[in-house]
Design a protein around this motif. Structure first.
Motif, mmCIF file in Angstrom:
data_model
loop_
_atom_site.group_PDB
_atom_site.id
_atom_site.type_symbol
_atom_site.label_atom_id
_atom_site.label_comp_id
_atom_site.label_asym_id
_atom_site.label_seq_id
_atom_site.Cartn_x
_atom_site.Cartn_y
_atom_site.Cartn_z
ATOM 1 N N LYS A 103 -2.392 -3.155 10.650
ATOM 2 C CA LYS A 103 -3.211 -4.165 9.909
ATOM 3 C C LYS A 103 -3.528 -3.512 8.492
ATOM 4 O O LYS A 103 -3.740 -4.176 7.393
ATOM 5 N N ASN A 107 -5.414 -5.641 4.803
ATOM 6 C CA ASN A 107 -5.830 -7.004 5.753
ATOM 7 C C ASN A 107 -7.213 -6.647 6.418
ATOM 8 O O ASN A 107 -7.990 -7.556 6.519
ATOM 9 N N PHE A 120 -7.434 -8.477 16.169
ATOM 10 C CA PHE A 120 -6.732 -9.173 15.278
ATOM 11 C C PHE A 120 -6.797 -8.697 13.937
ATOM 12 O O PHE A 120 -6.029 -8.678 12.986
ATOM 13 N N VAL A 381 0.425 -18.873 14.922
ATOM 14 C CA VAL A 381 0.287 -18.111 13.933
ATOM 15 C C VAL A 381 1.604 -17.925 13.323
ATOM 16 O O VAL A 381 2.544 -17.466 13.562
ATOM 17 N N ASP A 384 2.518 -13.231 9.968
ATOM 18 C CA ASP A 384 1.839 -12.194 10.403
ATOM 19 C C ASP A 384 2.001 -11.153 9.379
ATOM 20 O O ASP A 384 2.847 -10.481 9.213
ATOM 21 N N LYS A 386 1.393 -7.242 7.798
ATOM 22 C CA LYS A 386 1.332 -5.929 8.087
ATOM 23 C C LYS A 386 1.236 -4.932 6.760
ATOM 24 O O LYS A 386 1.613 -5.496 5.737
ATOM 25 N N CYS A 407 5.332 -8.719 5.888
ATOM 26 C CA CYS A 407 5.193 -9.848 6.651
ATOM 27 C C CYS A 407 6.582 -10.439 7.290
ATOM 28 O O CYS A 407 7.271 -10.648 6.461
ATOM 29 N N GLN A 451 3.628 -13.718 18.720
ATOM 30 C CA GLN A 451 3.766 -12.261 18.071
ATOM 31 C C GLN A 451 4.664 -11.329 18.923
ATOM 32 O O GLN A 451 3.952 -10.036 19.185
ATOM 33 N N THR A 507 -4.442 -20.053 11.858
ATOM 34 C CA THR A 507 -3.694 -20.703 12.785
ATOM 35 C C THR A 507 -3.165 -22.032 12.428
ATOM 36 O O THR A 507 -3.860 -22.637 11.353
#
Length: 524
Positions: A103, A107, A120, A381, A384, A386, A407, A451, A507
């Motif tokens: 993360k 993030n 999360f 989701v 995601d 990173k 991502c 995920q 979401t």
């Protein structure tokens, strides 16, 4: 994004000016560095400003770019953002070189306004501690049995409400009866009972605080995601204007509700003489940890709500939408549920829900495939992000730099022909079944909706350290709700010509809810 709001227009204009001045500089800098170091960087697909302009349809925009480039960069004034749709890259990020992607502070700074130090939003010791406690709970037979009872009870409640609408031939589009809203309330009740030991009962409309909490939570989620495209969000937060003012107002409602829940739970545990009660839910276990700060517990609760309410309810809403668009699939699911339960006509919803044993649910391979196909196209989701912690080269041969946001995109990946074939954009549950009609899983790096999780049928696929703990939990809940509803009702869209799309937030919710008619299904 409200273009009638002066603050929004000013933010857009300032974003445009700043980004236009920086794009050429950044592109030139990239070319110079690439030439000097003989490294390859992903092609530039656009800028942060393009993403801002397409915010309401951002997953369509990123899917278009993925179809053109597979993997690409978006330039911003502060960092490059790499978006990948390659399963090999996903495996590398989530498994092979997991330690280099997390993360990160970027993030965390964006998400902590809602999610705080929850699982999360964090890396390191806090992530490991929450995962350790959660994994113990999710692995126990007690939780599995208890959650099944709760799911059956709430599915029967939901069926009663749908039945009332069906008998009166009403379109379920008034505020309390929008299908998605009902799913949200039902799954919220389930996660509060299973996770926190609290009987919320919002599905029957008896808990006003629960309604206000849900609305505020959704508004907070949308505002948090907007931070990713709004480079002036910190200034807005300081001045308490625009989206940040709305976020502050929404999170205050959320916090008041959650802190009240924590206080009541602590008092309940303190006054109880039953030692077993202190271990019956996830919240109790976290409260028993030494030196547990109430703010930390608040963060844990909100992250569980995202995992246990939003993801499941959103998927069920898209599932009903897919059944409405594909009535042949709806009939196949209903027939399978009937055969799997193997009972005479049962008119009582609670009685039928009680028949849905693990054995019966295990026979519903087509239902499982239809839910999985829904998740492929409408992942809970959709993207995601990173952060890359040190310079690296992905399996596709392109380099990423320290500080880049990397991502993977479940929403875009579900629509890629190079992954799923020419019919990638079609809803076809059969793609998940073998010749004998048995569910067959795909690689978790190809199907990333959870995920990267272990498969439902316990196949030992090493999917990386961040596998989803609640996958079996979520499937059980979705199958119980789906089986009850499809067994008793036929669903049709109230307006076949009305466009159904998503609301851009953490979401993937149906924007404005899903408006349908329900008709009693003939039991023969």
């Amino acid at each position: 994004m409200d273009l009638s709001n002066p603050a929004t227009l000013v933010a857009l204009f300032l974003n445009l000016i700043l980004i236009l001045f920086t794009v050429k500089f950044l592109a030139a800098k990239l070319r110079e560095k690439q030439k000097k170091n003989k490294t390859k960087y992903h092609p530039v697909g656009g800028t942060l400003f393009n993403q801002l302009l397409n915010f309401k349809r951002v997953h369509h925009y990123m899917t278009d770019l993925a179809g053109k480039y597979r993997n690409y960069r978006l330039l911003s004034p502060f960092r490059s953002e790499v978006y990948t749709s390659e399963p090999d890259n996903v495996e590398y990020i989530l498994k092979t070189n997991f330690q280099n992607y997390g993360k990160g502070e970027y993030n965390y700074s964006l998400l902590k306004g809602l999610l705080g130090d929850g699982i999360f939003a964090v890396d390191g010791d806090k992530w490991r501690q929450q995962r350790k406690v959660s994994s113990y709970e999710f692995s126990t037979k007690v939780l599995r049995d208890f959650s099944t009872v709760v799911f059956r009870k709430n599915a029967a409640k939901l069926a009663n409400i749908v039945s009332d609408a069906a008998k009166s031939n009403k379109i379920m589009d008034i505020q309390r009866n929008v299908v998605q809203d009902l799913f949200m309330k039902s799954t919220l009740d389930s996660i509060f009972k299973v996770g926190f030991g609290v009987e919320l009962d919002s599905v029957c409309g008896s808990n006003l605080e629960g309604k206000e909490f849900t609305a505020a939570f959704d508004d907070s989620s949308a505002a948090i995601l907007f931070r990713y495209v709004d480079i002036f969000w910190k200034i807005k937060r300081f001045l308490n204007i625009g989206s940040e003012a709305k976020l502050k107002k929404s999170t205050k409602v959320v916090d008041n509700f959650v802190y009240k829940l924590i206080h009541n739970k602590i008092e309940q545990m303190r006054n109880s003489n039953d030692s077993s009660m202190k271990k019956e839910d996830i919240l109790s276990r976290f409260l028993q940890l030494n030196d547990t700060d109430p703010t930390y517990v608040r963060d844990i609760i909100l992250n569980f709500i995202i995992a246990g309410k939003d993801t499941t309810a959103a998927t069920l809403s898209w599932f009903i939408y897919m059944l409405c668009k594909h009535p042949d699939v709806q009939e196949k699911v209903a027939q399978e549920v009937k055969e799997a339960t193997d009972t005479m006509e049962v008119k009582d919803f609670a009685e039928f829900a009680a028949i849905l044993s693990e054995e019966a649910l295990g026979k519903m391979h087509y239902l499982h495939a239809a839910l999985t196909e829904t998740l492929r196209l409408y992942p809970a989701v959709p993207v995601d992000p990173k952060i890359c912690f040190s310079d690296d080269t992905l399996p596709d041969g392109f380099s990423v730099r320290k500080g880049d946001m990397v991502c993977y995109q479940p929403y875009a990946m579900g629509r890629m022909k190079f992954i799923w074939g020419d019919d990638a954009e079609e809803f076809r549950p059969e793609r998940w079944l073998d010749e004998d009609g048995m569910f067959q899983p795909e690689s978790p790096f190809k199907f990333t909706a959870f995920q990267v999780c272990r498969t439902y049928y316990k196949l030992e696929i090493l999917a990386g350290p961040r596998i989803c703990l609640g996958k079996e939990f979520a499937y059980r809940q979705m199958k119980i709700f789906s089986a009850v509803l499809v067994h008793y009702f036929v669903f049709k869209l109230s307006d076949e010509n009305k466009s159904v799309t998503y609301r851009t937030m953490i979401t993937l919710h149906v924007d404005g809810g899903l408006h349908v008619r329900a008709f009693p299904r003939c039991q023969t």
